[in-house]
Design an enzyme around this catalytic site. Structure first.
Site, PDB file in Angstrom:
ATOM      1  N   ARG A  82      -8.970  14.778 -24.597  1.00  0.00           N
ATOM      2  CA  ARG A  82      -9.141  13.755 -25.637  1.00  0.00           C
ATOM      3  C   ARG A  82     -10.608  13.694 -26.027  1.00  0.00           C
ATOM      4  O   ARG A  82     -11.490  13.581 -25.178  1.00  0.00           O
ATOM      5  CB  ARG A  82      -8.688  12.387 -25.113  1.00  0.00           C
ATOM      6  CG  ARG A  82      -9.114  11.190 -25.966  1.00  0.00           C
ATOM      7  CD  ARG A  82      -8.164  10.960 -27.123  1.00  0.00           C
ATOM      8  NE  ARG A  82      -8.643   9.971 -28.057  1.00  0.00           N
ATOM      9  CZ  ARG A  82      -8.302   8.690 -28.050  1.00  0.00           C
ATOM     10  NH1 ARG A  82      -7.475   8.237 -27.146  1.00  0.00           N
ATOM     11  NH2 ARG A  82      -8.766   7.875 -28.967  1.00  0.00           N
ATOM     12  N   ARG A  92      -4.898  13.122 -31.403  1.00  0.00           N
ATOM     13  CA  ARG A  92      -5.300  12.997 -30.006  1.00  0.00           C
ATOM     14  C   ARG A  92      -4.303  13.656 -29.082  1.00  0.00           C
ATOM     15  O   ARG A  92      -3.105  13.594 -29.299  1.00  0.00           O
ATOM     16  CB  ARG A  92      -5.522  11.549 -29.611  1.00  0.00           C
ATOM     17  CG  ARG A  92      -4.308  10.684 -29.837  1.00  0.00           C
ATOM     18  CD  ARG A  92      -4.651   9.239 -29.985  1.00  0.00           C
ATOM     19  NE  ARG A  92      -5.478   9.077 -31.159  1.00  0.00           N
ATOM     20  CZ  ARG A  92      -6.076   7.964 -31.511  1.00  0.00           C
ATOM     21  NH1 ARG A  92      -5.956   6.907 -30.791  1.00  0.00           N
ATOM     22  NH2 ARG A  92      -6.794   7.895 -32.587  1.00  0.00           N
ATOM     23  N   ASP A  95      -3.481   9.218 -25.578  1.00  0.00           N
ATOM     24  CA  ASP A  95      -4.078   7.907 -25.773  1.00  0.00           C
ATOM     25  C   ASP A  95      -3.447   6.988 -24.736  1.00  0.00           C
ATOM     26  O   ASP A  95      -2.225   6.807 -24.731  1.00  0.00           O
ATOM     27  CB  ASP A  95      -3.784   7.415 -27.191  1.00  0.00           C
ATOM     28  CG  ASP A  95      -4.614   6.220 -27.595  1.00  0.00           C
ATOM     29  OD1 ASP A  95      -5.588   5.898 -26.892  1.00  0.00           O
ATOM     30  OD2 ASP A  95      -4.292   5.606 -28.619  1.00  0.00           O
ATOM     31  N   ASP A  97      -3.860   3.246 -23.509  1.00  0.00           N
ATOM     32  CA  ASP A  97      -4.497   1.967 -23.800  1.00  0.00           C
ATOM     33  C   ASP A  97      -3.954   0.871 -22.909  1.00  0.00           C
ATOM     34  O   ASP A  97      -2.740   0.605 -22.906  1.00  0.00           O
ATOM     35  CB  ASP A  97      -4.267   1.575 -25.264  1.00  0.00           C
ATOM     36  CG  ASP A  97      -5.011   2.459 -26.229  1.00  0.00           C
ATOM     37  OD1 ASP A  97      -6.125   2.893 -25.900  1.00  0.00           O
ATOM     38  OD2 ASP A  97      -4.477   2.718 -27.324  1.00  0.00           O
TER      39      ASP A  97
END
Length: 169
Positions: A82, A92, A95, A97
């Site tokens: 990434r 990407r 990811d 989060d």
């Protein structure tokens, strides 16, 4: 041990491979207790990009939010290639989060809990609601299923076979 921690997971570069590898890596540090369905969805901001594959996982850990985000999640993202740029909507490989951590409310420049994406994007809210149907958001004390994001028209496409594979990891 914190038990109601949720991580949004997404990718649009070799998504099936990268998501699977990311979850295997994550299991080295935390206990994954639930995996939502994963959905294909249109990219935000750059319609010419490949579709994203998105879902949410629930974990348990003794790690604090900042440790989890920067020492584990970001390191896994880096390991999978990434590259963070000024374009927050860029393609990407992965990811990861941190979107909720128990009932914590944090509003710092580099860490916001609950993550505002929960109220904006159906590809975050829908899978989160699947694995936490009675979720009350800690900042507003409102039920997720009552949030306006849940009424948005979505083009989420269930990836059932991929989801089944992830749940078997």
């Amino acid at each position: 041990m914190a038990e109601n921690i949720f991580i949004a997971v997404g990718s649009n570069i070799e998504p099936e491979k990268n998501i699977e590898v990311a979850l295997v890596e994550l299991k080295k540090y935390v206990k994954i207790t639930a995996v939502s369905n994963f959905y294909k969805s249109a990219p935000v901001g750059n319609p010419e990009q490949p579709l994203f594959l998105n879902g949410v996982i629930k974990i348990q850990t003794d790690l604090k939010p900042r440790e989890l985000k920067f020492d584990i999640l970001r390191k896994i993202e880096e390991k999978l290639g990434r590259i963070r740029t000024s374009d927050k909507n860029a393609d990407r490989t992965i990811d990861l989060d941190l979107i909720l951590y128990d009932d914590l409310v944090v509003d710092e420049p580099d860490l916001r809990l609950p993550d505002p994406a929960i109220r904006i994007y159906p590809f975050v809210a829908v899978p989160l609601l699947e694995i936490a149907p009675d979720l009350i958001l800690p900042d507003t004390k409102m039920a997720l299923f009552n949030e306006p994001v849940m009424k948005l028209k979505t083009d989420l496409r269930l990836e059932a076979i991929f989801t089944k594979r992830l749940k078997a990891l």
